[in-house]
Scaffold this active site. Sequence first.
Site, PDB file in Angstrom:
ATOM      1  N   PRO A 191       6.269  61.457  33.530  1.00 35.08           N
ATOM      2  CA  PRO A 191       6.562  61.387  32.100  1.00 35.08           C
ATOM      3  C   PRO A 191       5.939  62.605  31.427  1.00 35.08           C
ATOM      4  O   PRO A 191       4.728  62.675  31.271  1.00 35.08           O
ATOM      5  CB  PRO A 191       5.907  60.084  31.661  1.00 35.08           C
ATOM      6  CG  PRO A 191       4.852  59.802  32.675  1.00 35.08           C
ATOM      7  CD  PRO A 191       5.187  60.543  33.936  1.00 35.08           C
ATOM      8  N   ASP A 223       1.390  65.779  32.194  1.00 35.28           N
ATOM      9  CA  ASP A 223       1.747  64.465  32.726  1.00 35.28           C
ATOM     10  C   ASP A 223       1.089  63.418  31.825  1.00 35.28           C
ATOM     11  O   ASP A 223      -0.136  63.288  31.804  1.00 35.28           O
ATOM     12  CB  ASP A 223       1.217  64.376  34.170  1.00 35.28           C
ATOM     13  CG  ASP A 223       1.600  63.076  34.852  1.00 35.28           C
ATOM     14  OD1 ASP A 223       1.946  62.112  34.146  1.00 35.28           O
ATOM     15  OD2 ASP A 223       1.529  63.034  36.096  1.00 35.28           O
ATOM     16  N   HIS A 224       1.903  62.683  31.103  1.00 35.23           N
ATOM     17  CA  HIS A 224       1.366  61.769  30.093  1.00 35.23           C
ATOM     18  C   HIS A 224       0.633  60.578  30.724  1.00 35.23           C
ATOM     19  O   HIS A 224      -0.083  59.852  30.036  1.00 35.23           O
ATOM     20  CB  HIS A 224       2.522  61.264  29.215  1.00 35.23           C
ATOM     21  CG  HIS A 224       2.114  60.951  27.805  1.00 35.23           C
ATOM     22  ND1 HIS A 224       0.805  60.929  27.386  1.00 35.23           N
ATOM     23  CD2 HIS A 224       2.841  60.635  26.717  1.00 35.23           C
ATOM     24  CE1 HIS A 224       0.758  60.605  26.105  1.00 35.23           C
ATOM     25  NE2 HIS A 224       1.983  60.419  25.676  1.00 35.23           N
ATOM     26  N   ARG A 225       0.769  60.383  32.020  1.00 34.17           N
ATOM     27  CA  ARG A 225      -0.003  59.320  32.673  1.00 34.17           C
ATOM     28  C   ARG A 225      -1.472  59.700  32.749  1.00 34.17           C
ATOM     29  O   ARG A 225      -2.339  58.846  32.857  1.00 34.17           O
ATOM     30  CB  ARG A 225       0.520  59.073  34.104  1.00 34.17           C
ATOM     31  CG  ARG A 225       1.937  58.541  34.149  1.00 34.17           C
ATOM     32  CD  ARG A 225       2.441  58.545  35.571  1.00 34.17           C
ATOM     33  NE  ARG A 225       2.349  59.878  36.177  1.00 34.17           N
ATOM     34  CZ  ARG A 225       2.594  60.127  37.460  1.00 34.17           C
ATOM     35  NH1 ARG A 225       2.929  59.149  38.270  1.00 34.17           N
ATOM     36  NH2 ARG A 225       2.508  61.361  37.932  1.00 34.17           N
TER      37      ARG A 225
END
Length: 429
Positions: free
Chosen positions: A225, A401-403
Amino acid sequence: MSSVIEIKVPDLGNVADIDIIEVLVNVGDQVAVEQTLAVMETDKATMDLPSSAAGKITQVHIKVGDKVTEGTLIATLEVGDVAPAAAAESTPAPAPVAEPAPVVEAPKVEVAKPAAAPAPVAAVVVNNNGQKPHATPSVRLFARELGVDLSKIPTGSGPKGRYLKDDVKNFVKQVMASPATATGSGIPSIPAVDFTQFGEVEEKQLSKIKRLTGQNLTRVWLNLPLVTYHDEVDIGALEDFRKAVNSGLAKDAVKVTGLIFIMKALVAAMQKYPAFNSSLSADGEKLIYKKYFHIGIAVDTPNGLVVPVIRDVDQKGIFQLSAELAEKSELARQGKLKPADMQGGCMTISSLGGIGGTAFTPIVNAPEVAILGVTRAKMQPVWNGTGFDPKLMLPLDISYDHRVIDGAEGARFMEALKSYLGDIRRLLL
Ligand code: CAO
């Protein structure tokens, strides 16, 4: 002491002459309680015939195409330490219908299951009007276990278009072999088009680098994401310093470009925000923080994009980094980089500044968690409270990476990076 029991077709509620469409066991097979031995089909429904006991198959009494009725012998089983009477009591029953929206009632059955038996495989009511793919419960279970949506498989190769296990296996193989859907995303592929119908065309093979890069980018695009955050920084002072440095160099020395300062500033920001120098563990449960600072630089080559890695940027000076970048980018353009030259990067910079642009959204070079994009610096009017000042503004884009990194952390990282580029003396603090 072992004993022998017979598995028979249970009470099916006045339904007779049901077709056996699949036999799933052979003589000598070891079966578990509730394991499906065979699959029956009427014109309205399919049902599993589960085993009432665990044991070894000594005889199979049915074959595909047979018609069976209540009491028909299916298989003989040798079971260990089970009293024949107890075994006979647990006559197998087709598992109940459990799929949503059945189109007909399931045959009436007396279910007699051992108390601790695992949940039985559901018999599935099949709608032949195309609303539900035509497949036996065991094939459905197999597909579910592999995460395959049966409706995505164009045709079943069994009788009446029924899906077989092999259809599911072939579908999985096909998906795994396709770079675009290697994550099993099930995304429909782009349809083939005959362009010659619109005009003259010429086909050229993609270079190996382009093919590999394409696969990697697709994998990242589908798995991560990504968020991209854009900003710009006044690099007037930095440019003055860079020009002064270059003017003092020998004629044949490697010139220092802005990218070298960006590398140093990036590492300082990574030291301040260590999540940017991390990778997610493969199971997604842990963050692995790196204590080294190796920076990948995307280099445009005639064969495609390659990313040499400059090691230990935190420990090297401006001139050493300039010389190394010049050497590595030249090797990249000549196609002479070794695999080790492109491994171990912590974060990548993709600079299009020598070409142009105002902003773009670079794709993270996973397992790295972020990438910095740079486009062309240009003079811009910047409001100072009372009037406009001309400033040399450098656009920066950070994709992450939004995680691993949340929006506020991304913005703080960019602020730190800007503060170092806005006044490189801060790198000394
Ligand atoms: N703004 C204004 N000018 C810039 C600039 C920027 N952000 N970045 C570079 N320039 C200038 C340089 O100062 C240099 O000017 P001079 O010729 O006057 O000295 C000129 O542009 C060319 O620079 P360069 O590209 O040779 O050197 P670099 O250190 O900036 O970049 C490298 C090196 C290897 C990154 C670059 O050559 C390259 O290959 N860039 C393309 C990378 C790429 O394809 N990225 C896309 C990846 S995503 O698909």
